[in-house]
Design an enzyme around this catalytic site. Structure first.
Site, PDB file in Angstrom:
ATOM      1  N   LYS A  22      35.858  28.795  56.840  1.00 33.35           N
ATOM      2  CA  LYS A  22      37.166  29.751  57.933  1.00 33.35           C
ATOM      3  C   LYS A  22      37.901  29.985  57.305  1.00 33.35           C
ATOM      4  O   LYS A  22      37.804  31.292  57.846  1.00 33.35           O
ATOM      5  CB  LYS A  22      37.598  27.851  58.876  1.00 33.35           C
ATOM      6  CG  LYS A  22      38.439  28.218  59.546  1.00 33.35           C
ATOM      7  CD  LYS A  22      38.402  27.638  60.623  1.00 33.35           C
ATOM      8  CE  LYS A  22      40.079  26.605  59.511  1.00 33.35           C
ATOM      9  NZ  LYS A  22      41.453  26.903  59.926  1.00 33.35           N
ATOM     10  N   ASN A  23      38.102  29.503  56.277  1.00 35.07           N
ATOM     11  CA  ASN A  23      40.034  30.044  55.504  1.00 35.07           C
ATOM     12  C   ASN A  23      40.022  30.941  55.563  1.00 35.07           C
ATOM     13  O   ASN A  23      40.557  32.188  55.029  1.00 35.07           O
ATOM     14  CB  ASN A  23      41.178  29.129  55.318  1.00 35.07           C
ATOM     15  CG  ASN A  23      41.518  28.171  55.925  1.00 35.07           C
ATOM     16  OD1 ASN A  23      41.197  28.114  56.706  1.00 35.07           O
ATOM     17  ND2 ASN A  23      41.920  26.493  55.264  1.00 35.07           N
ATOM     18  N   CYS A 122      53.703  23.160  65.637  1.00 32.76           N
ATOM     19  CA  CYS A 122      51.630  22.535  65.213  1.00 32.76           C
ATOM     20  C   CYS A 122      51.900  21.503  64.765  1.00 32.76           C
ATOM     21  O   CYS A 122      52.980  20.444  64.958  1.00 32.76           O
ATOM     22  CB  CYS A 122      51.734  23.730  63.779  1.00 32.76           C
ATOM     23  SG  CYS A 122      50.676  22.868  62.836  1.00 32.76           S
ATOM     24  N   ARG A 127      56.197  24.671  60.703  1.00 29.61           N
ATOM     25  CA  ARG A 127      55.330  25.669  59.526  1.00 29.61           C
ATOM     26  C   ARG A 127      56.020  26.550  60.666  1.00 29.61           C
ATOM     27  O   ARG A 127      54.950  27.513  60.788  1.00 29.61           O
ATOM     28  CB  ARG A 127      54.155  25.934  59.972  1.00 29.61           C
ATOM     29  CG  ARG A 127      53.392  24.536  59.294  1.00 29.61           C
ATOM     30  CD  ARG A 127      51.901  23.893  59.933  1.00 29.61           C
ATOM     31  NE  ARG A 127      51.087  24.995  59.340  1.00 29.61           N
ATOM     32  CZ  ARG A 127      49.168  24.548  59.377  1.00 29.61           C
ATOM     33  NH1 ARG A 127      48.866  23.662  60.686  1.00 29.61           N
ATOM     34  NH2 ARG A 127      48.244  25.752  58.426  1.00 29.61           N
ATOM     35  N   ASP A 310      43.912  19.351  52.878  1.00 31.84           N
ATOM     36  CA  ASP A 310      42.812  19.787  53.883  1.00 31.84           C
ATOM     37  C   ASP A 310      41.670  18.773  53.699  1.00 31.84           C
ATOM     38  O   ASP A 310      41.507  18.302  54.703  1.00 31.84           O
ATOM     39  CB  ASP A 310      42.557  21.798  53.744  1.00 31.84           C
ATOM     40  CG  ASP A 310      43.370  22.265  54.586  1.00 31.84           C
ATOM     41  OD1 ASP A 310      44.627  21.815  55.547  1.00 31.84           O
ATOM     42  OD2 ASP A 310      42.842  23.511  55.127  1.00 31.84           O
ATOM     43  N   ARG A 402      36.623  24.371  65.488  1.00 26.62           N
ATOM     44  CA  ARG A 402      38.013  24.982  65.762  1.00 26.62           C
ATOM     45  C   ARG A 402      37.658  25.087  64.097  1.00 26.62           C
ATOM     46  O   ARG A 402      37.435  26.188  62.658  1.00 26.62           O
ATOM     47  CB  ARG A 402      39.299  24.206  65.403  1.00 26.62           C
ATOM     48  CG  ARG A 402      39.860  24.421  65.846  1.00 26.62           C
ATOM     49  CD  ARG A 402      41.575  24.664  66.733  1.00 26.62           C
ATOM     50  NE  ARG A 402      42.382  25.218  65.085  1.00 26.62           N
ATOM     51  CZ  ARG A 402      42.810  24.887  64.334  1.00 26.62           C
ATOM     52  NH1 ARG A 402      43.894  23.878  64.901  1.00 26.62           N
ATOM     53  NH2 ARG A 402      43.570  25.494  63.125  1.00 26.62           N
TER      54      ARG A 402
HETATM   55  C1  UD1 Z   1      46.608  27.615  55.117  1.00 28.96           C
HETATM   56  C2  UD1 Z   1      45.429  26.891  55.686  1.00 28.96           C
HETATM   57  C3  UD1 Z   1      45.254  25.825  56.090  1.00 28.96           C
HETATM   58  C4  UD1 Z   1      46.314  25.048  54.922  1.00 28.96           C
HETATM   59  C5  UD1 Z   1      47.582  25.156  54.323  1.00 28.96           C
HETATM   60  C6  UD1 Z   1      47.660  24.646  52.697  1.00 28.96           C
HETATM   61  C7  UD1 Z   1      44.322  29.299  56.687  1.00 28.96           C
HETATM   62  C8  UD1 Z   1      43.552  29.580  57.505  1.00 28.96           C
HETATM   63  N1  UD1 Z   1      45.399  28.186  56.795  1.00 28.96           N
HETATM   64  O1  UD1 Z   1      47.573  27.776  56.202  1.00 28.96           O
HETATM   65  O2  UD1 Z   1      44.088  24.936  56.169  1.00 28.96           O
HETATM   66  O3  UD1 Z   1      46.338  23.348  54.917  1.00 28.96           O
HETATM   67  O4  UD1 Z   1      46.608  26.994  54.315  1.00 28.96           O
HETATM   68  O5  UD1 Z   1      47.017  24.884  52.441  1.00 28.96           O
HETATM   69  O6  UD1 Z   1      44.144  29.983  55.366  1.00 28.96           O
HETATM   70  N2  UD1 Z   1      55.981  27.829  54.858  1.00 28.96           N
HETATM   71  C9  UD1 Z   1      57.242  28.443  55.400  1.00 28.96           C
HETATM   72  N3  UD1 Z   1      57.278  28.954  55.176  1.00 28.96           N
HETATM   73  C10 UD1 Z   1      56.066  30.603  55.548  1.00 28.96           C
HETATM   74  C11 UD1 Z   1      55.103  29.776  55.131  1.00 28.96           C
HETATM   75  C12 UD1 Z   1      54.580  28.231  54.569  1.00 28.96           C
HETATM   76  O7  UD1 Z   1      57.681  27.065  54.693  1.00 28.96           O
HETATM   77  O8  UD1 Z   1      56.724  30.882  56.567  1.00 28.96           O
HETATM   78  C13 UD1 Z   1      55.325  26.300  54.753  1.00 28.96           C
HETATM   79  C14 UD1 Z   1      55.107  25.540  55.654  1.00 28.96           C
HETATM   80  O9  UD1 Z   1      55.614  25.092  56.557  1.00 28.96           O
HETATM   81  C15 UD1 Z   1      54.076  24.831  54.490  1.00 28.96           C
HETATM   82  C16 UD1 Z   1      53.856  25.194  53.299  1.00 28.96           C
HETATM   83  O10 UD1 Z   1      54.808  26.336  53.532  1.00 28.96           O
HETATM   84  O11 UD1 Z   1      55.114  23.641  54.059  1.00 28.96           O
HETATM   85  C17 UD1 Z   1      52.576  25.584  53.232  1.00 28.96           C
HETATM   86  O12 UD1 Z   1      51.681  26.849  54.273  1.00 28.96           O
HETATM   87  P1  UD1 Z   1      50.921  28.081  53.777  1.00 28.96           P
HETATM   88  O13 UD1 Z   1      50.013  27.623  52.714  1.00 28.96           O
HETATM   89  O14 UD1 Z   1      51.549  29.206  54.639  1.00 28.96           O
HETATM   90  O15 UD1 Z   1      49.559  27.792  55.279  1.00 28.96           O
HETATM   91  P2  UD1 Z   1      49.224  28.455  56.336  1.00 28.96           P
HETATM   92  O16 UD1 Z   1      48.993  29.751  55.203  1.00 28.96           O
HETATM   93  O17 UD1 Z   1      50.058  28.473  57.832  1.00 28.96           O
END
Ligand code: UD1
Length: 424
Positions: A22-23, A122, A127, A310, A402
């Site tokens: 998925k990811n 979320c 996030r 995850d 999902r």
């Molecule tokens: C992706 C995965 C999700 C997984 C996560 C962490 C996909 C589609 N989803 O989610 O399944 O749980 O990585 O391995 O690939 N953060 C910030 N600012 C930002 C972006 C992130 O503070 O602009 C923080 C988030 O709140 C979180 C951390 O960084 O605490 C990691 O998040 P991130 O790696 O961005 O997760 P996703 O990419 O949303």
């Protein structure tokens, strides 16, 4: 609404094959926006999140064709983004799937304009997407936030040096896609190192991009003026593989998880071994033989190559029947223990303080009705139900749908007594 009904207590035995990731698929579908012409994807899993992404791309004017699959290649999907003209990701679609933010980078790079709804809160934490926006700003985009939307504009993005404040998976992917069509060189530092980022880089490079270092914390992208559509094979889903491995452990079973990407599952593998499972890497997958009851262990989630957040809920389910006290620390998301309340309903003894859960293993769990609140939490409840005596009914299965392609069918083929039922 569907529910999953499980009669627990059967050790899982046999072989199961992991679906496409998925990811990995989500950003790859968005990368199709960067080219004119038909991009084709093989081994696309049948998941609600990917259907949502398809609807989003269609909303922008792309043609999506669910082609029938050539034998052995799983589901095939084609996307033709020649005609995109509406660079908007509306709230109705973004609110159900945060990864919709992945269209931001490709749209600004290709069309010079994107309007994407802010994802909002979320279930598993705040996030934010500040890193995506800071990075695009560094690439020369003008960003405005108004009426719940991010508007990004740039005539042409310009290469830059950008240091992420923290590693973000979709943030890294968004900037990698945007920088591929920027003028000049971009260096991204403190990038996330998840394998899905490497998979995206492989696709981008096949499209004619020049991305180096994906999978490490520094990624260099030499911008090109255009990209071409390509055929891509989706990599196997390491989180689904890990969930099936945990299913073998919690039931004390013996399962060969075919296509499990062993090099990307090392953090899980070493924890499962510590917990007393026998994990063997075979030519076409990973075999897991579970102990009667796992040993207690400590685990701390961290960005890749650390233990994946995850797979936190699924390992916690296993530890609920361990022979002692385990500590589970969640460092990636601030509110990712929603499964705890429901696991307690099955007889688990778990105390939470801040980002730490203390799990005192019990000899057994008892079936009960439970309700999932997010994707991986749902998976942990299914696993606990496989171990629990009597009947466990997991409601709100749309969370599971999902991210898991026919999980209950795969578990049933391994001997689990599990069915999908329609709830009144
Ligand atoms: C992706 C995965 C999700 C997984 C996560 C962490 C996909 C589609 N989803 O989610 O399944 O749980 O990585 O391995 O690939 N953060 C910030 N600012 C930002 C972006 C992130 O503070 O602009 C923080 C988030 O709140 C979180 C951390 O960084 O605490 C990691 O998040 P991130 O790696 O961005 O997760 P996703 O990419 O949303």
């Amino acid at each position: 609404m569907d529910a999953i009904e499980i009669q627990g207590g059967t050790p899982l035995v046999g072989e199961v094959t992991v679906s496409g990731s998925k990811n990995a698929t989500l950003p790859m579908l968005c990368a199709a926006l960067l080219a004119k012409g038909q991009s084709r994807f093989f081994d696309v899993p049948a998941l609600a999140d990917l259907r949502t992404m398809g609807r989003l791309l269609a909303h922008m004017g792309a043609s999506i064709d669910p082609l029938s699959a050539p034998p052995g290649l799983g589901t095939t999907l084609s996307i033709d983004a020649s005609t995109i003209g509406n660079p908007e990701a509306p709230y109705e679609l973004v609110k159900t799937m945060r990864a919709a933010v992945l269209v931001l980078g490709p749209l600004v790079a290709r069309l010079g304009h994107a309007r994407v709804s802010l994802p909002g809160g979320c279930a598993i934490g705040a996030r934010p997407i500040d890193q995506h926006l800071k990075g695009l700003t560094a690439l020369g985009a003008k960003i405005e936030l108004a009426h719940g939307y991010v508007e990004a504009r740039a005539d042409r993005l310009v290469g830059t040096h950008f240091n992420f404040d923290l590693p973000t998976v979709t943030g890294t992917e968004n900037l990698m896609m945007a920088a591929s069509l920027a003028e000049g060189q971009t260096v991204l530092e403190n990038c996330a190192r998840e394998p899905e980022i490497e998979a995206l880089a492989t696709m981008l490079n096949a499209m004619g991009a020049r991305v180096h270092g994906a999978g490490s914390s520094t990624i260099t992208i030499d911008g090109v003026s255009s990209l071409r559509p390509v055929d891509s094979m989706v990599v196997p889903d390491r989180i689904e593989a890990g969930t099936l491995m945990a299913a073998a452990v919690i039931t004390g079973g013996d399962v060969l998880v075919r296509r499990a990407p062993a090099p990307h599952l090392e953090a899980l593998t070493s924890k499962l071994r510590e917990a007393g499972a026998k994990v063997t890497v075979e030519a076409d997958g990973v075999r897991v033989v579970g102990p009667a009851r796992p040993n207690p262990i400590d685990v701390i989630t961290a960005p890749h190559p650390g233990y994946p957040t995850d797979l936190q809920a699924q390992l916690m389910a296993c530890l609920c029947v361990s022979t002692g006290a385990s500590r589970v620390v969640e460092t990636v998301f601030e509110n990712r223990f929603m499964h705890v309340q429901e696991l307690r309903r099955l007889g688990a003894d778990i105390a939470v303080e801040g980002n730490t859960a203390l799990v005192r293993g019990q000899p057994e769990l008892q079936g009960a009705p439970v309700m999932a609140t997010d994707l991986r939490a749902s998976a942990s409840l299914v696993l606990a139900g496989l171990r629990a005596s009597g009947t466990t009914t997991v409601s709100r299965v749309y969370h599971l749908d999902r991210g898991y392609d026919g999980l209950e069918k795969k578990l049933a083929a391994l001997g689990a007594r599990i069915v999908r039922v329609r709830e009144a």
